[in-house]
Design a protein around this motif. Structure first.
Motif, PDB file in Angstrom:
ATOM      1  N   HIS A 187     -14.246  -4.304  -2.102  1.00 22.56           N
ATOM      2  CA  HIS A 187     -14.979  -5.552  -2.382  1.00 22.56           C
ATOM      3  C   HIS A 187     -14.853  -6.196  -2.981  1.00 22.56           C
ATOM      4  CE1 HIS A 187     -19.041  -7.480  -0.962  1.00 22.56           C
ATOM      5  NE2 HIS A 187     -18.309  -8.122  -2.388  1.00 22.56           N
ATOM      6  N   ASP A 188     -14.351  -7.465  -2.986  1.00 21.11           N
ATOM      7  CA  ASP A 188     -13.699  -8.970  -3.241  1.00 21.11           C
ATOM      8  C   ASP A 188     -14.813  -9.621  -4.704  1.00 21.11           C
ATOM      9  OD1 ASP A 188     -11.653 -10.173  -4.671  1.00 21.11           O
ATOM     10  OD2 ASP A 188     -12.664 -12.093  -3.398  1.00 21.11           O
ATOM     11  N   PRO A 189     -14.563  -9.387  -6.081  1.00 16.59           N
ATOM     12  CA  PRO A 189     -16.071  -9.596  -6.977  1.00 16.59           C
ATOM     13  C   PRO A 189     -15.959 -11.544  -6.413  1.00 16.59           C
ATOM     14  CG  PRO A 189     -13.670  -8.526  -8.055  1.00 16.59           C
ATOM     15  CD  PRO A 189     -13.854  -8.522  -6.897  1.00 16.59           C
ATOM     16  N   ALA A 190     -16.397 -12.334  -7.107  1.00 19.79           N
ATOM     17  CA  ALA A 190     -16.900 -13.425  -6.107  1.00 19.79           C
ATOM     18  C   ALA A 190     -16.257 -14.571  -7.287  1.00 19.79           C
ATOM     19  CB  ALA A 190     -18.720 -13.310  -6.709  1.00 19.79           C
ATOM     20  N   THR A 191     -15.352 -14.078  -8.197  1.00 20.84           N
ATOM     21  CA  THR A 191     -14.573 -14.966  -8.993  1.00 20.84           C
ATOM     22  C   THR A 191     -12.924 -14.963  -8.307  1.00 20.84           C
ATOM     23  OG1 THR A 191     -13.769 -13.063  -9.908  1.00 20.84           O
ATOM     24  CG2 THR A 191     -14.859 -14.874 -11.351  1.00 20.84           C
ATOM     25  N   LEU A 192     -12.939 -16.424  -8.130  1.00 20.06           N
ATOM     26  CA  LEU A 192     -11.716 -16.442  -7.774  1.00 20.06           C
ATOM     27  C   LEU A 192     -10.062 -16.320  -8.136  1.00 20.06           C
ATOM     28  CD1 LEU A 192     -10.664 -18.526  -4.325  1.00 20.06           C
ATOM     29  CD2 LEU A 192     -11.316 -20.457  -5.428  1.00 20.06           C
ATOM     30  N   GLY A 193      -9.459 -15.723  -7.801  1.00 18.93           N
ATOM     31  CA  GLY A 193      -8.301 -15.968  -8.081  1.00 18.93           C
ATOM     32  C   GLY A 193      -7.689 -14.461  -8.841  1.00 18.93           C
ATOM     33  N   ASP A 194      -8.494 -13.450  -7.468  1.00 18.39           N
ATOM     34  CA  ASP A 194      -7.950 -11.916  -7.510  1.00 18.39           C
ATOM     35  C   ASP A 194      -6.758 -11.801  -6.853  1.00 18.39           C
ATOM     36  OD1 ASP A 194     -10.424 -11.269  -9.300  1.00 18.39           O
ATOM     37  OD2 ASP A 194     -11.553 -11.729  -8.268  1.00 18.39           O
ATOM     38  N   TYR A 195      -5.726 -10.761  -7.412  1.00 21.23           N
ATOM     39  CA  TYR A 195      -5.260 -10.009  -6.515  1.00 21.23           C
ATOM     40  C   TYR A 195      -4.984  -9.069  -6.379  1.00 21.23           C
ATOM     41  CZ  TYR A 195      -4.184 -15.143  -6.716  1.00 21.23           C
ATOM     42  OH  TYR A 195      -3.445 -16.669  -6.854  1.00 21.23           O
ATOM     43  N   TYR A 196      -4.407  -7.848  -5.550  1.00 19.26           N
ATOM     44  CA  TYR A 196      -4.547  -6.520  -5.294  1.00 19.26           C
ATOM     45  C   TYR A 196      -3.019  -6.576  -4.586  1.00 19.26           C
ATOM     46  CZ  TYR A 196      -9.369  -7.935  -4.434  1.00 19.26           C
ATOM     47  OH  TYR A 196     -10.913  -8.039  -5.220  1.00 19.26           O
ATOM     48  N   ARG A 197      -2.366  -4.822  -5.082  1.00 20.06           N
ATOM     49  CA  ARG A 197      -1.189  -5.086  -4.964  1.00 20.06           C
ATOM     50  C   ARG A 197      -1.945  -2.831  -4.784  1.00 20.06           C
ATOM     51  NH1 ARG A 197       3.437  -1.864  -6.751  1.00 20.06           N
ATOM     52  NH2 ARG A 197       2.514  -1.931  -9.205  1.00 20.06           N
ATOM     53  N   TRP A 198      -1.168  -2.261  -3.450  1.00 22.32           N
ATOM     54  CA  TRP A 198      -1.751  -0.962  -2.925  1.00 22.32           C
ATOM     55  C   TRP A 198      -0.696  -0.508  -3.312  1.00 22.32           C
ATOM     56  CZ3 TRP A 198      -4.098  -5.141  -0.241  1.00 22.32           C
ATOM     57  CH2 TRP A 198      -5.536  -5.280  -0.299  1.00 22.32           C
ATOM     58  N   SER A 199      -0.110   1.024  -3.657  1.00 21.11           N
ATOM     59  CA  SER A 199       0.405   2.320  -3.056  1.00 21.11           C
ATOM     60  C   SER A 199      -0.136   3.717  -2.993  1.00 21.11           C
ATOM     61  CB  SER A 199       1.670   2.452  -4.919  1.00 21.11           C
ATOM     62  OG  SER A 199       0.691   2.787  -5.713  1.00 21.11           O
ATOM     63  N   THR A 200       0.606   3.993  -1.890  1.00 22.89           N
ATOM     64  CA  THR A 200       0.015   5.237  -0.898  1.00 22.89           C
ATOM     65  C   THR A 200       0.820   6.425  -1.482  1.00 22.89           C
ATOM     66  OG1 THR A 200      -1.637   3.584  -0.129  1.00 22.89           O
ATOM     67  CG2 THR A 200      -1.044   5.817   0.446  1.00 22.89           C
ATOM     68  N   PHE A 201       0.644   7.632  -1.066  1.00 19.58           N
ATOM     69  CA  PHE A 201       1.527   8.914  -1.417  1.00 19.58           C
ATOM     70  C   PHE A 201       0.566   9.522   0.431  1.00 19.58           C
ATOM     71  CE2 PHE A 201      -0.029  10.318  -5.469  1.00 19.58           C
ATOM     72  CZ  PHE A 201       0.207  11.597  -4.525  1.00 19.58           C
ATOM     73  N   SER A 202       1.751  10.446   0.308  1.00 14.11           N
ATOM     74  CA  SER A 202       0.244  11.691   1.425  1.00 14.11           C
ATOM     75  C   SER A 202       1.590  12.769   1.267  1.00 14.11           C
ATOM     76  CB  SER A 202       0.542  10.905   2.472  1.00 14.11           C
ATOM     77  OG  SER A 202       1.567  10.980   3.262  1.00 14.11           O
ATOM     78  N   TYR A 203       0.897  13.742   0.987  1.00 11.11           N
ATOM     79  CA  TYR A 203       2.183  15.077   1.395  1.00 11.11           C
ATOM     80  C   TYR A 203       1.352  15.443   2.676  1.00 11.11           C
ATOM     81  CZ  TYR A 203       2.722  16.237  -3.543  1.00 11.11           C
ATOM     82  OH  TYR A 203       3.773  16.004  -4.521  1.00 11.11           O
ATOM     83  N   VAL A 204       2.887  15.848   3.174  1.00 13.10           N
ATOM     84  CA  VAL A 204       2.890  15.981   5.448  1.00 13.10           C
ATOM     85  C   VAL A 204       3.483  17.405   5.263  1.00 13.10           C
ATOM     86  CG1 VAL A 204       3.929  14.637   6.986  1.00 13.10           C
ATOM     87  CG2 VAL A 204       2.377  13.436   5.390  1.00 13.10           C
ATOM     88  N   PRO A 205       2.480  18.217   6.067  1.00 17.15           N
ATOM     89  CA  PRO A 205       3.411  19.367   6.780  1.00 17.15           C
ATOM     90  C   PRO A 205       4.127  19.375   7.426  1.00 17.15           C
ATOM     91  CG  PRO A 205       0.754  19.276   7.831  1.00 17.15           C
ATOM     92  CD  PRO A 205       1.470  17.817   7.006  1.00 17.15           C
ATOM     93  N   ARG A 206       5.303  19.999   7.169  1.00 13.90           N
ATOM     94  CA  ARG A 206       6.416  20.180   7.602  1.00 13.90           C
ATOM     95  C   ARG A 206       6.475  21.726   8.463  1.00 13.90           C
ATOM     96  NH1 ARG A 206      10.081  15.348   8.054  1.00 13.90           N
ATOM     97  NH2 ARG A 206      11.120  16.307  10.197  1.00 13.90           N
ATOM     98  N   TRP A 207       7.780  22.035   9.743  1.00 14.20           N
ATOM     99  CA  TRP A 207       7.498  23.041  10.307  1.00 14.20           C
ATOM    100  C   TRP A 207       9.174  22.970  10.027  1.00 14.20           C
ATOM    101  CZ3 TRP A 207       4.417  21.875  15.682  1.00 14.20           C
ATOM    102  CH2 TRP A 207       3.581  21.730  14.983  1.00 14.20           C
ATOM    103  N   THR A 208       8.792  24.475  10.168  1.00 20.58           N
ATOM    104  CA  THR A 208      10.582  25.138   9.862  1.00 20.58           C
ATOM    105  C   THR A 208      11.201  25.124  11.524  1.00 20.58           C
ATOM    106  OG1 THR A 208      10.515  27.254   9.451  1.00 20.58           O
ATOM    107  CG2 THR A 208      10.604  25.496   7.121  1.00 20.58           C
TER     108      THR A 208
END
Length: 373
Positions: A187-208
């Motif tokens: 939820h973005d605050p009511a004050t104007l001038g907010d900026y966001y950045r997202w970073s994500t990582f995941s551990y993914v299973p792999r078969w051999t």
């Protein structure tokens, strides 16, 4: 009747003559084209175009957050290098004096990493970023040249309300796997001038070379676990301004596509950062450069200059950006039990099962899921 036969024969002779003429003409043209190709090929010589020489520039990459230290700052020189050959030693800055100062006039000196010398670390556990404070990076180069950043505000960030995953089946083009769309709500605050950045990582299973549910019955060349978990990372250019959504809920925003190479659990972490306006503009321009298609109508690429400059001459800018961010993070375990195993394996025809074992195929891997989740 004789006249008709005569005319028919005459027309046939004319038709035969036309065919002979066309064949002769085509053969002559073919010979002419071949002769021209040979002639022009023999005349082509290699032209050595001059390579534009650009002076090496300081490149800064790092930020301070309101999480506990350590904080890494990467310092290098711009130049040519290949990802497969390692980072060239001539582009590493050894022996720089690097400090960060907050607006309370407290200064901490960073330590150069002995194993990865392009990284300088804040390791003082008492120096922690605080919302509302401004932070300035200072770099004294080995030759005495001093670079400083513009004071960067560490703005607060709205907390992540929820992260979720939606299974997305691939159309099979270009060998792309199925994936989980990682979505966030905040939820973005009511004050104007907010900026966001997202970073994500995941551990993914792999078969051999075989899947865990159907291991070989015998043989010594067998992986003990038959699978491993491999980390995958998002781009760092997923940014947003609240100019159009100020004070409203940011709902179902996609921040990552986590690939599905095998059935099983996935472990996902999403981090939501605050940005200043200048940092938002920097990452927006960075993404524009990264995502260009390279058509004739694209503008010429240019160096993306950040907020670091020479102290003695502010017109001499470094590349990269020194940032300050508050962080809100959440983790999600995607169970993966909604994927029907046999249908998944039959549809992909084991196309995502690489030969060999995990250590031979992935430079970063672990044989079990991450600890502490």
């Amino acid at each position: 009747m004789k006249q008709d036969v005569f005319k028919h024969g005459e027309n046939r002779d004319r038709y035969r003559d036309k065919r002979r003429f066309i064949k002769f003409l085509c053969g002559s043209l073919h010979s002419l084209v071949y002769l021209c190709v040979i002639t022009f090929s023999a005349c082509v010589s290699e032209v050595q175009l001059p390579i534009r020489q650009v002076a090496a520039r300081l490149v800064v990459d790092g930020l301070i957050t309101d999480e506990a230290p350590p904080y890494p700052i990467k310092l290098t020189l711009s130049g040519a290098y290949s990802s497969g050959g390692g980072f060239p030693e001539e582009l590493i800055i050894n022996g720089a004096v690097v400090t960060i100062t907050d607006n309370g006039d407290r200064t901490v000196q960073l330590e150069q990493d002995p194993l990865l010398p392009s990284y300088y670390w804040v390791r003082d556990t008492t120096f922690r970023g605080q919302a509302g404070h401004r932070y300035t990076l200072k770099v004294v180069m080995p030759n005495g040249t001093v670079y400083v950043s513009s004071p960067e505000l560490l703005a607060p960030v709205a907390p992540l309300d929820r992260i979720s995953a939606e299974y997305q089946r691939s159309d099979g083009s270009f060998g792309q796997p199925d994936s989980y769309r990682i979505l966030i709500d905040t939820h973005d605050p009511a004050t104007l001038g907010d900026y966001y950045r997202w970073s994500t990582f995941s551990y993914v299973p792999r078969w051999t070379s075989f899947d865990p549910q159907h291991p070989p019955s015998s043989g010594t060349d067998v992986c003990n676990t038959c699978s491993c978990w491999v980390p995958y990372y998002s781009q760092l250019t997923n940014v947003l301004s609240d100019a159009l959504i100020n004070g409203n809920t940011i709902s179902h925003r996609q921040v990552f596509n986590s690939p599905v190479y095998a059935t099983g659990k996935q472990y996902v972490e999403v981090r939501q950062y605050s940005l200043t306006r200048s940092a938002y503009q920097y990452w927006t321009h960075f993404e524009e450069q990264r995502s260009r298609t390279g058509s004739l109508f694209d503008p010429q690429p240019a160096s993306i200059e950040g907020n670091v400059h020479q102290q003695a001459d502010t017109t001499v800018l470094a590349l990269g950006y020194f940032g300050a961010s508050s962080v809100s993070k959440q983790r999600l375990v995607v169970r993966g039990d909604t994927i029907q195993y046999d249908k998944f394996l039959n549809r992909l025809n084991k196309s995502f099962i690489p030969p060999g074992h995990c250590p031979d195929n992935f430079s970063i891997f672990q044989l079990g899921p991450p600890v502490g989740w």
